[in-house]
Scaffold this motif. Sequence first.
Motif, short mmCIF file in Angstrom:
data_model
loop_
_atom_site.label_atom_id
_atom_site.label_comp_id
_atom_site.label_asym_id
_atom_site.label_seq_id
_atom_site.Cartn_x
_atom_site.Cartn_y
_atom_site.Cartn_z
N ARG A 232 0.83 -1.21 0.00
CA ARG A 232 0.00 0.00 0.00
C ARG A 232 0.86 1.26 0.00
O ARG A 232 0.55 2.23 -0.67
CB ARG A 232 -0.94 0.03 1.22
N GLN A 233 1.94 1.25 0.78
CA GLN A 233 2.84 2.40 0.83
C GLN A 233 3.48 2.64 -0.53
O GLN A 233 3.59 3.77 -0.99
CB GLN A 233 3.93 2.20 1.89
N MET A 234 3.93 1.58 -1.18
CA MET A 234 4.57 1.72 -2.49
C MET A 234 3.57 2.20 -3.53
O MET A 234 3.88 3.04 -4.36
CB MET A 234 5.22 0.42 -2.91
N ALA A 235 2.34 1.69 -3.48
CA ALA A 235 1.32 2.13 -4.43
C ALA A 235 0.99 3.61 -4.22
O ALA A 235 0.81 4.36 -5.17
CB ALA A 235 0.07 1.28 -4.30
N ALA A 236 0.94 4.02 -2.97
CA ALA A 236 0.65 5.43 -2.66
C ALA A 236 1.77 6.34 -3.13
O ALA A 236 1.55 7.49 -3.47
CB ALA A 236 0.43 5.61 -1.16
N ASN A 237 2.99 5.83 -3.19
CA ASN A 237 4.14 6.63 -3.63
C ASN A 237 4.37 6.55 -5.13
O ASN A 237 5.33 7.09 -5.64
CB ASN A 237 5.41 6.18 -2.90
N GLY A 238 3.51 5.82 -5.84
CA GLY A 238 3.66 5.75 -7.29
C GLY A 238 4.66 4.72 -7.75
O GLY A 238 5.10 4.73 -8.89
N CYS A 239 5.06 3.81 -6.87
CA CYS A 239 6.05 2.80 -7.23
C CYS A 239 5.37 1.61 -7.86
O CYS A 239 4.16 1.42 -7.74
CB CYS A 239 6.83 2.36 -6.00
N GLY A 240 6.14 0.76 -8.47
CA GLY A 240 5.63 -0.45 -9.09
C GLY A 240 5.27 -1.48 -8.04
O GLY A 240 5.34 -1.26 -6.84
N SER A 241 4.91 -2.69 -8.48
CA SER A 241 4.48 -3.71 -7.55
C SER A 241 5.64 -4.44 -6.89
O SER A 241 5.47 -5.07 -5.86
CB SER A 241 3.59 -4.72 -8.28
N GLY A 242 6.81 -4.38 -7.48
CA GLY A 242 7.96 -5.06 -6.88
C GLY A 242 8.59 -4.24 -5.79
O GLY A 242 8.26 -3.09 -5.58
N TRP A 243 9.49 -4.85 -5.06
CA TRP A 243 10.18 -4.16 -3.98
C TRP A 243 11.63 -3.99 -4.38
O TRP A 243 12.18 -4.76 -5.13
CB TRP A 243 10.11 -4.96 -2.70
N GLY A 244 12.26 -2.99 -3.85
CA GLY A 244 13.68 -2.81 -4.09
C GLY A 244 13.95 -1.66 -5.05
O GLY A 244 13.05 -0.99 -5.53
N ALA A 245 15.22 -1.46 -5.34
CA ALA A 245 15.67 -0.31 -6.13
C ALA A 245 15.13 -0.34 -7.55
O ALA A 245 14.94 0.69 -8.16
CB ALA A 245 17.19 -0.24 -6.14
N GLU A 246 14.89 -1.55 -8.10
CA GLU A 246 14.43 -1.59 -9.48
C GLU A 246 12.99 -1.16 -9.62
O GLU A 246 12.54 -0.82 -10.70
CB GLU A 246 14.62 -2.98 -10.08
N ALA A 247 12.23 -1.14 -8.52
CA ALA A 247 10.82 -0.80 -8.60
C ALA A 247 10.53 0.65 -8.25
O ALA A 247 9.51 1.18 -8.63
CB ALA A 247 10.02 -1.72 -7.68
N CYS A 248 11.39 1.28 -7.49
CA CYS A 248 11.07 2.61 -7.01
C CYS A 248 12.34 3.40 -6.74
O CYS A 248 13.37 2.82 -6.46
CB CYS A 248 10.24 2.51 -5.73
N GLY A 249 12.22 4.72 -6.83
CA GLY A 249 13.34 5.57 -6.48
C GLY A 249 14.17 5.96 -7.68
O GLY A 249 13.86 5.60 -8.81
#
Length: 168
Positions: free
Chosen positions: A12-29
């Motif tokens: 939920r936090q990643m979705a709220a921040n506009g990140c993809g569904s995966g975790w880690g550097a490849e998905a967000c940031g």
Amino acid sequence: MHPGMMYWWKARQMAANGCGSGWGAEACGPGGGGGRGHDDERQASSDGDDGGFGGGAFGVRRPLRFLAYKLELDERQVGELARILDELKTERAQAEVDRRRTLSAFADAVGASAFDGARAKEGADLRVASAERLRDAVTKALGRIHALLDDDQRQRLAYLIRTGTLVI
């Protein structure tokens, strides 16, 4: 907390921040595929109600990078465009201060026991004067940008403005 709850919370936090569904550097940031701030068009436009070229989140660095990339500007053009955008940003900031003063004048006019028409007119006059100064600043900036660019770059800039990618 239950492990299943942690997964749900992080997703939920990643979705709220506009990140993809995966975790880690490849998905967000930075450098990731789905993080905030990677949509050039969104960075170049403003979220303010003036729809402007410098209000709200429109600073100088991101729009400058965006325009330098899209218009293929050389170093001289980038330096001059930075000066133009900085001056326009200053005018937009002053317009925002004037807007707040206008609202304060209107509030003062209606907040008294009797309507203060003179105070309301003062606020309205300030709003008009501010809009005229901003109009002149935008027109001057567009003229300077026009003189700075070659024909192909002008056409690309006109396209960005016409399609709404760049809001002025």
